[in-house]
Design an enzyme around this catalytic site. Structure first.
Site, PDB file in Angstrom:
ATOM      1  N   ILE A 203      25.153  25.850  10.109  1.00 60.56           N
ATOM      2  CA  ILE A 203      25.330  25.138  11.218  1.00 60.56           C
ATOM      3  C   ILE A 203      23.249  24.620  11.137  1.00 60.56           C
ATOM      4  O   ILE A 203      22.676  25.807  10.509  1.00 60.56           O
ATOM      5  CB  ILE A 203      25.779  25.133  11.679  1.00 60.56           C
ATOM      6  N   CYS A 204      23.181  23.926  11.560  1.00 57.10           N
ATOM      7  CA  CYS A 204      21.518  23.388  10.897  1.00 57.10           C
ATOM      8  C   CYS A 204      21.137  23.759  13.379  1.00 57.10           C
ATOM      9  O   CYS A 204      21.075  23.561  13.638  1.00 57.10           O
ATOM     10  CB  CYS A 204      21.339  22.291  11.697  1.00 57.10           C
ATOM     11  N   LEU A 205      20.309  25.179  13.243  1.00 59.93           N
ATOM     12  CA  LEU A 205      19.577  25.710  14.145  1.00 59.93           C
ATOM     13  C   LEU A 205      17.965  25.594  14.601  1.00 59.93           C
ATOM     14  O   LEU A 205      17.960  26.186  15.405  1.00 59.93           O
ATOM     15  CB  LEU A 205      19.984  26.921  13.887  1.00 59.93           C
TER      16      LEU A 205
END
Length: 255
Positions: A203-205
């Site tokens: 996931i992109c954080l």
């Protein structure tokens, strides 16, 4: 593994600014916060009321009815071919940030005895997160270390949208550069289904959580990554995926 004492393998069942003062450095018990809202600059002064942990999603104060009646309606300066609006920022619970214990030991998986101390602190923070979420009746993940050194973790996470449960497998590994580097949280079922997922289901954080993590090394740990990274990501992305008909409105459950 000898030397790990009573750490063992724990099952965790739980939910689903910076101030521009160069004279003062944060203490070990201080979380460094900074406004990252799109309406403000990257580094706001003390007068900014958009602190990262509590008001990233705060809206400007709306004008009063008298102001609206005395002013003509403003015309939008954005043309149909203008730049797209920035992505929505997830909201963060300031109280949650304050309740999760901060970690003190700066150690990674290669630091042996120091890593033992770090693992114990990680467990304490995870247990606290479980307690907090159970008190709020908001369970949304399960997670287990899958090796004796607690560097590999697997579990499940879920969220609810319109009363329907959406559940996903979750796994991650603690990088050797930890805690300077936040672990990549992986949701395999969502790989390739949204622009907010890197290849492999990571996931992109980068925009909303990674900067906060970097300013709070070594105070943030796995519990913070789950509560302040994965949780807001799920609450923001799952409804978008359902609206785009990428996820079925009937929900998803992994076995």
């Amino acid at each position: 593994m000898a030397g790990y004492g009573d750490v063992g393998v724990l099952r965790v069942d739980g939910p689903g600014t910076r101030q521009r003062d160069t004279q003062r450095q944060p203490s070990d018990t201080t979380v460094v916060l900074e406004c990252l809202c799109y309406q403000c600059s990257a580094q706001c002064g003390e007068d900014c009321d958009r602190s990262f942990a509590g008001a990233m999603d705060a809206a400007p104060i709306p004008p009063s009815s008298s102001e609206l009646s005395s002013k003509p309606p403003a015309q939008s300066s954005i043309t149909p071919h203008g730049p797209p609006a920035p992505p929505a920022a997830p909201s963060f619970d300031r109280q949650l940030v304050q309740e999760i214990p901060l970690l003190r030991t700066r150690a990674g998986p290669r630091d042996r005895d120091a890593w033992l101390a770090r693992v114990k602190e990680e467990m304490q923070a995870l247990i606290a997160l479980v307690r907090i979420n159970k008190e709020k009746d908001n369970d949304w993940f399960t997670i287990n270390p899958t090796n004796k050194t607690c560097t590999r973790w697997e579990g499940k996470c879920w969220t609810y949208h319109q009363g329907v449960k959406f559940e996903f497998d979750l796994h991650f590994e603690v990088p050797v550069s930890y805690p300077a580097t936040c672990p990549d949280l992986v949701l395999p079922e969502l790989d390739g289904k949204t622009a907010k997922i890197y290849r492999g289901g990571r996931i992109c954080l980068d925009i909303h959580f990674q900067p906060l993590w970097a300013r709070n090394v070594p105070k943030f740990g796995l519990a913070h990554a789950l509560a302040l990274g994965l949780g807001p990501w799920l609450s923001l992305e799952v409804p978008s995926l359902v609206d785009a008909q990428i996820l079925p409105p009937s929900g998803t459950t992994v076995k």
